[in-house]
Motif scaffolding. Sequence first.
Motif, PDB file in Angstrom:
ATOM      1  N   GLY A 194      -1.069   4.837   8.055  1.00 54.37           N
ATOM      2  CA  GLY A 194      -0.911   5.026   6.765  1.00 54.37           C
ATOM      3  C   GLY A 194       0.572   4.912   6.489  1.00 54.37           C
ATOM      4  O   GLY A 194       1.370   5.308   7.187  1.00 54.37           O
ATOM      5  N   PRO A 195       1.075   5.116   5.033  1.00 56.86           N
ATOM      6  CA  PRO A 195       2.497   5.339   4.612  1.00 56.86           C
ATOM      7  C   PRO A 195       2.919   6.612   4.904  1.00 56.86           C
ATOM      8  O   PRO A 195       4.181   6.896   4.970  1.00 56.86           O
ATOM      9  CB  PRO A 195       2.387   4.953   3.251  1.00 56.86           C
ATOM     10  N   PRO A 249       4.313   4.640  10.580  1.00 53.73           N
ATOM     11  CA  PRO A 249       4.968   3.569  10.999  1.00 53.73           C
ATOM     12  C   PRO A 249       6.152   3.248  10.115  1.00 53.73           C
ATOM     13  O   PRO A 249       6.029   3.499   9.063  1.00 53.73           O
ATOM     14  CB  PRO A 249       3.836   2.299  11.039  1.00 53.73           C
ATOM     15  N   PRO A 250       7.205   2.671  10.408  1.00 52.96           N
ATOM     16  CA  PRO A 250       8.316   2.035   9.542  1.00 52.96           C
ATOM     17  C   PRO A 250       8.110   1.191   8.582  1.00 52.96           C
ATOM     18  O   PRO A 250       8.655   0.983   7.535  1.00 52.96           O
ATOM     19  CB  PRO A 250       9.439   1.596  10.796  1.00 52.96           C
ATOM     20  N   TYR A 276       0.900  -1.084   0.014  1.00 49.75           N
ATOM     21  CA  TYR A 276       0.136   0.175   0.142  1.00 49.75           C
ATOM     22  C   TYR A 276       0.923   1.179  -0.097  1.00 49.75           C
ATOM     23  O   TYR A 276       1.511   1.620   1.078  1.00 49.75           O
ATOM     24  CB  TYR A 276      -0.815   0.005   1.276  1.00 49.75           C
ATOM     25  N   LEU A 277       1.018   1.862  -1.173  1.00 50.87           N
ATOM     26  CA  LEU A 277       1.944   3.118  -1.255  1.00 50.87           C
ATOM     27  C   LEU A 277       1.147   4.088  -0.648  1.00 50.87           C
ATOM     28  O   LEU A 277      -0.142   4.336  -0.559  1.00 50.87           O
ATOM     29  CB  LEU A 277       2.233   3.155  -2.787  1.00 50.87           C
ATOM     30  N   GLY A 278       1.890   5.382  -0.484  1.00 48.83           N
ATOM     31  CA  GLY A 278       1.246   6.535   0.063  1.00 48.83           C
ATOM     32  C   GLY A 278       1.090   7.516  -1.029  1.00 48.83           C
ATOM     33  O   GLY A 278       0.905   7.344  -2.367  1.00 48.83           O
ATOM     34  N   ALA A 279       1.263   8.833  -0.734  1.00 44.55           N
ATOM     35  CA  ALA A 279       0.455   9.853  -1.454  1.00 44.55           C
ATOM     36  C   ALA A 279       1.412  10.752  -2.203  1.00 44.55           C
ATOM     37  O   ALA A 279       1.084  11.254  -3.244  1.00 44.55           O
ATOM     38  CB  ALA A 279      -0.551  10.724  -0.742  1.00 44.55           C
ATOM     39  N   VAL A 286      -2.358   1.720  -3.893  1.00 41.92           N
ATOM     40  CA  VAL A 286      -2.178   2.815  -2.905  1.00 41.92           C
ATOM     41  C   VAL A 286      -3.192   2.672  -1.893  1.00 41.92           C
ATOM     42  O   VAL A 286      -4.201   2.123  -1.860  1.00 41.92           O
ATOM     43  CB  VAL A 286      -2.037   4.231  -3.453  1.00 41.92           C
ATOM     44  N   THR A 287      -2.982   3.483  -0.769  1.00 39.78           N
ATOM     45  CA  THR A 287      -4.006   3.486   0.181  1.00 39.78           C
ATOM     46  C   THR A 287      -5.167   4.213  -0.420  1.00 39.78           C
ATOM     47  O   THR A 287      -5.101   5.277  -1.114  1.00 39.78           O
ATOM     48  CB  THR A 287      -3.592   3.996   1.593  1.00 39.78           C
TER      49      THR A 287
END
Length: 573
Positions: free
Chosen positions: A259-260, A290-291, A135-138, A157-158
Motif C-alpha cells: 500500500g502507499p 514501496p517507492p 491509489y493514494l494513501g491514508a 485511494v486504496t
Amino acid sequence: MSELANAGTLRVGNCSGFYGDRLSAMREMLEGGELDVLTGDYLAELTMLILGRDRMADPSAGYARTFLAQLRDCLRLALDRGVRIVANAGGVNPAGLVAAIRELGPAKVALVRGDDLTARAGALGLGSPLGAHAYLGAFGIARALAGGADIVVTGRVTDASLVVGPAIAHFGWGRTDLDALAGATVAGHVIECGTQATGGNYPFFTEIADLVRPGFPIAELHPDGSSVITKHPGTAGAVTVGTVTAQLVYEVDDARYAGPDVTTRLDTVSLRQAGPDRVEITGVRGEAPPPDLKVSCTSIGGYRNEMTVVLTGLDIEAKADLFRRQFEDARGKAEPAEVTWHLARVDTVDAPTQQRASALLTVVARDADEKVAGRAFTNPAVEVALASYPGFFSTTPPGRAHPYGVFTAGYVPQGVVAHEVVHDDGTVEPVGPPALTLALEPLPGPAPGPAPGDPGPVVRLPLGTIAGARSGDKGGNANVGLWVRDDAAYPWLAALITEDTVRELLPEAAALPVRITRLPGIRAVNVVIEGLLGQGVAYQARFDPQAKGLGEWLRSRHVDIPVSLLPVPEEHP
C-alpha cells in the motif's frame, strides 16, 4: 468523535462495498448502534471506467450519485450522532461531489485530491488512457479529519485507507508506526467489501442461520493497530474466523500486501474468535511501503459484439461446427481483429426438459472499428438462421457493437503525486510522501512441508468438502484464496495446492503462469492465475469476467481427501 473513541477504541463501520450496494445501509449503520466513523467504498476498476465515461458525457458527473442520495437522507442523523463519514464516492469528480454535498446542509466537508494523473499521463509514461488515477494513501484522510471535517470525500485511494485514515487521526500514528498501520490496513481490507465480512459470498453459507439481509461490518481499532471485527447487535449474518478469513484472502497477491503507507505482512496475521460475532485480529507486522504508487489506467479498447445460439438434443458438437463454418463463410472479408468461440455443454442425456437438453455456443468479436464488430458480425448471424442446424435459435437477437474497456496498472514515484487536502474553509494542505520506502519483493511464504506420511484411507470428494475459497480479480489476473478450518487439514492443503495441481483442476489455467503463496498462520493458500481475465473485467475475456465464481468451481473439483480429515457426522438420538 463519540465517547467510545475517547475510551481508546475507535469504531469504524462500513456501509458500502461497491457502487450499487444496499441504499439503506447508511441509515441502518447510523441507527443500529455506536459508531465513530462510517466509511463507504464505491470504487472498483470497472467503476472508474463507468464514471470516466459518465463525465465525458456530462462534465458535472463522474461521482457515485447513490452516496449523495444516502447523505440526503442521513446527513442530519450523522451530524446529530457525531459520526464522521469517509468515502471514496468522489470517483473521477470528487470536487463535484463536494459541491453537491454542500447544498445539502451545514456540514464541514473536506476534499482529498491528487489522484487524477490523466492530464499528465503521457509525461509520466502512462500512455493516453481515458483515466489515470493513482491509489493514494491514508494520511490525507487523517489530515482532513484532524482539521475538523464531518465528511471526507476522496477520489481514488486504496480501499483500506478509508479505515486507516481515521485511525491515524485518532491515535496520532506517524509514518514510522508501521505495525499499527499494517494492523489497521488488515481491518480496512476485511470490512471494505461490506457484507462479504459478515457472511456474504461465504462458501459455508448454509451454516449461517440468517443470511437474508446481513448486517454491515464494524472494525473496533485499538492504539497498537489490533482490532476486533464485529457488526451491530441484532443484525443478520455472522462474523466468524471463517467469514473474516474469506475476506482477508480476497483479491490479494502474496504475503506482502503493498500500500502507499505500509506493506502489510499477511503471513503475520492472527485471528481468534473472541465471542459471538467478534473476531480479534492481532500480531500484524508492517514494512516500509514501496517507492512507487500504483495507478489505475482505464481506456476504451475497441468495440465488442456477442451472440449465443442454443444447440438442442442430439449431435451437439456437429451442430456447433456447422454454425461456426456457416458464420465464418457469411462474414466474408469483414474479419474482426479477434473472434472467440465457446461451447458450454450444459446439456444432459435423455433430458426431462428442453432447457436441460440444450448447450450454448457463444461467439464474441472485438475490433477497433465499430462497423466491423457491428454489422459485419450481426448480418452473417442473421443470414444463416434458416440454413443452419436443426432447432436453431439464439438467446437474444444479434445487436449493435458496444465499446469495451481495458484496465492496465501503471506505476509512478510517490513523490510525483500532488496529494492534497482541501479543508472546508478552502485552505489547501499538502501531504508529503513517506520518507522511508522499501522496494517490493515477492513473498510466497514457506514451501510446503514434507508430504504427510500415510494418511490412511482416502475418498474422492469435492475439494470444498473441507476447504473454503474466495476469488476475484486484480486487473487481468485472477486470485483464489483457499483455507481450511482445522490445523490437522492444513499440511494436506498446503501440499495439495501446487502450480501443477491448479492447472489440472482448472484447465483454463493450463497455459498460464500460476503463483502460489502459503499463509499457515490463517491456514490458507493463495493462488494467482496471471492473464486469466485478459485485459481486465471490462474486457470480458471469459464467462465469469471478474472470477467471482472461480473459487467455487475449484471447490467443486474432486480430489483425494484423507478420511481422517472429513467432518464427523453429528449423532442424533
